[in-house]
Design an enzyme around this catalytic site. Sequence first.
Site, short mmCIF file in Angstrom:
data_model
loop_
_atom_site.label_atom_id
_atom_site.label_comp_id
_atom_site.label_asym_id
_atom_site.label_seq_id
_atom_site.Cartn_x
_atom_site.Cartn_y
_atom_site.Cartn_z
N ASP A 216 1.60 55.25 5.41
CA ASP A 216 1.49 54.99 6.85
C ASP A 216 0.88 56.16 7.61
OD1 ASP A 216 4.56 53.03 7.21
OD2 ASP A 216 2.62 52.60 6.31
N VAL B 181 -0.81 52.60 -2.57
CA VAL B 181 0.28 51.67 -2.25
C VAL B 181 -0.25 50.30 -1.86
CG1 VAL B 181 2.25 51.25 -0.71
CG2 VAL B 181 1.80 53.56 -1.57
N ARG C 132 0.53 41.63 0.02
CA ARG C 132 1.93 41.88 0.39
C ARG C 132 2.86 40.74 -0.01
NH1 ARG C 132 2.09 44.88 5.93
NH2 ARG C 132 4.06 45.59 5.09
N LYS D 110 10.53 52.33 14.20
CA LYS D 110 10.33 50.87 14.09
C LYS D 110 10.81 50.39 12.72
CE LYS D 110 6.16 49.39 12.80
NZ LYS D 110 6.06 48.50 11.63
N ASN D 111 10.46 51.11 11.66
CA ASN D 111 10.74 50.62 10.31
C ASN D 111 12.18 50.82 9.87
OD1 ASN D 111 8.15 49.76 10.29
ND2 ASN D 111 7.37 51.32 8.89
N ARG E 241 5.75 40.51 9.50
CA ARG E 241 6.16 40.28 8.10
C ARG E 241 7.59 40.71 7.85
NH1 ARG E 241 3.13 39.95 4.65
NH2 ARG E 241 4.53 41.04 3.27
N CYS F 44 -1.87 40.23 5.02
CA CYS F 44 -2.20 40.86 6.31
C CYS F 44 -3.42 41.73 6.05
CB CYS F 44 -1.02 41.66 6.84
SG CYS F 44 -0.79 43.23 6.03
N ARG G 225 2.27 47.41 18.45
CA ARG G 225 3.33 46.97 17.53
C ARG G 225 4.18 48.14 17.06
NH1 ARG G 225 1.77 43.23 12.78
NH2 ARG G 225 4.00 43.57 12.62
C1 EPZ Z 1 7.26 48.79 4.51
O1 EPZ Z 1 6.51 47.62 4.23
C2 EPZ Z 1 6.81 49.24 5.89
N1 EPZ Z 1 7.11 48.21 6.88
C3 EPZ Z 1 5.31 49.51 5.88
O2 EPZ Z 1 4.95 50.01 7.16
C4 EPZ Z 1 5.02 50.59 4.83
O3 EPZ Z 1 3.62 50.81 4.77
C5 EPZ Z 1 5.54 50.14 3.46
O4 EPZ Z 1 6.95 49.83 3.55
C6 EPZ Z 1 5.36 51.20 2.38
O5 EPZ Z 1 5.99 52.38 2.78
C7 EPZ Z 1 8.39 48.12 7.35
O6 EPZ Z 1 9.28 48.86 6.95
C8 EPZ Z 1 8.64 47.06 8.38
P1 EPZ Z 1 6.64 47.50 0.22
P2 EPZ Z 1 6.92 46.70 2.94
O7 EPZ Z 1 7.43 46.29 -0.09
O8 EPZ Z 1 8.39 46.69 2.78
C9 EPZ Z 1 3.94 45.52 -3.14
C10 EPZ Z 1 3.66 50.22 9.10
O9 EPZ Z 1 2.49 50.59 9.27
N2 EPZ Z 1 5.02 44.53 -3.26
O10 EPZ Z 1 7.20 48.84 -0.12
O11 EPZ Z 1 6.22 45.40 3.09
C11 EPZ Z 1 3.19 45.36 -1.82
O12 EPZ Z 1 2.18 44.40 -1.94
C12 EPZ Z 1 4.00 49.28 7.97
O13 EPZ Z 1 4.64 50.58 9.81
C13 EPZ Z 1 4.95 43.56 -4.27
O14 EPZ Z 1 3.99 43.52 -5.03
O15 EPZ Z 1 6.24 47.53 1.77
C14 EPZ Z 1 2.63 46.74 -1.60
O16 EPZ Z 1 1.42 46.86 -2.31
C15 EPZ Z 1 2.76 48.84 7.19
N3 EPZ Z 1 5.95 42.65 -4.37
C16 EPZ Z 1 3.69 47.67 -2.21
O17 EPZ Z 1 4.50 46.84 -3.06
C17 EPZ Z 1 7.04 42.67 -3.53
O18 EPZ Z 1 7.94 41.80 -3.68
C18 EPZ Z 1 4.60 48.34 -1.20
O19 EPZ Z 1 5.20 47.31 -0.44
C19 EPZ Z 1 7.09 43.65 -2.53
C20 EPZ Z 1 6.09 44.58 -2.41
#
Ligand code: EPZ
Length: 417
Positions: A304, A326, A121, A22-23, A92, A116, A396
């Site tokens: 995850d 994370v 996020r 999915k990701n 998202r 969420c 999902r």
């Molecule tokens: C991706 O989310 C995945 N989703 C998530 O999977 C996964 O948990 C996550 O990466 C971490 O591996 C998809 O790929 C669709 P991040 P993403 O930006 O991109 C902070 C699942 O269960 N952050 O790496 O949203 C954020 O708040 C889902 O399949 C900022 O502060 O994750 C978080 O604490 C859940 N500012 C951390 O970084 C930003 O601009 C990691 O977020 C962006 C992120």
Amino acid sequence: MDKLIIHGGRRLTGEVAVSGAKNAALPLLFATLLAPGPHRLGNLPQLRDITTAEHLLAGLGATVESRNGRVVLTSNTPATFEAPYELVRTMRASVLVLGPLLARYGLARVSLPGGCAIGARPINLHLKGLEAMGAEIHLDHGYVEARAKRLKGARIYLDLPTVGGTENLIMAATLAKGTTVLENAAREPEIVDLVRALQGMGAKIEGAGSDTVTIEGVDELKPMDYAVMPDRIEAGTLLLAAAMTAGQVRVLGARPEHNEALLSKLEEVGADIDIDEAGICVTGPGEICPVNIRTQPYPGFPTDMQAQFMALMAIGRGTSVVSETVFENRFMHVCELQRMGADINIDGHTATVQGVEQLLGAPVMATDLRASACLVLAGLAADNTTELSRIYHLDRGYEGLEQKLRKLGADIERVSA
Ligand code: EPZ
């Protein structure tokens, strides 16, 4: 709303094939906005999020033909450059249209995704990177409005190795004028998959999978013709099902190099791991050794998989410490596990799990995608019956999970409540 009814206590044995990731599929779908096409993308998992992404693309000028996990789509100039709130709040990852729309058309209007269940996020790092590339960004009643005559290459340091931020900025940079260097980039395999597909479209990218990615902008890109990588989180979840039930499960198509942290922890737990060209086989231990985990960006232990691994530790022979670094609120599954008799104590971002002899079947509620998977695993190992509600969360991210588990011998069925 549907529910899953699980009668626990069965050993899971046999083989099951992993679906497409999915990701990886989501950024790959949005990358088709970068060129007219016709694009071809295979091995798509048949999930709600994928359907949502296809609807969003159709609203952005794409014609989408989707059948049995394969999609053919063309991407023409849209009438509107907007990703609406009603779609973004349900998924998202819709924010990943920002980079491609800006790169190709110089205009994007995307609803801020909002928080969420697992955390706030924000997307501040996505926006900071796009501004560094010359985009004018302003917030307008809950929407991000971004404009740029033509993005220009920039050197961008990411305060956090954000997966989505890295993906958005790589896609934006493919058509920018000049070279972009992303420092402290995320290294997830899904990013490597996206970059492979972009390179097939003619993008000039180096360093994917490392913390420094260099993208030399080009004027246009060719159509995508690609197949999505296997889902490492689904694979990990299925392998944990073997460990939870003292079973033996081979996940066909799973790639060990994508799950090294989890496999290393499973060895510490006492599971036997057998790897061959077909996939990964896990034989659950008679006695589950307690193991500490600390989630980290890839290649660390994946956030995850945290909830699912906690379900295993809940029946471990001792005390385990689970640290979530994370996301700020990714322990929503704990109170549901406690309803099943788990002995878990939360202190901030750390959960201390005292293993119990047996989990007890109970009615429980899914709160987010991976929490749902955690509770399915707990139900498989629990006595009596577990009833899991709100499984739209599960749908999902897992393609036909109950069918796959039933094939392995689980007593699990979906009922419409
Ligand atoms: C991706 O989310 C995945 N989703 C998530 O999977 C996964 O948990 C996550 O990466 C971490 O591996 C998809 O790929 C669709 P991040 P993403 O930006 O991109 C902070 C699942 O269960 N952050 O790496 O949203 C954020 O708040 C889902 O399949 C900022 O502060 O994750 C978080 O604490 C859940 N500012 C951390 O970084 C930003 O601009 C990691 O977020 C962006 C992120």
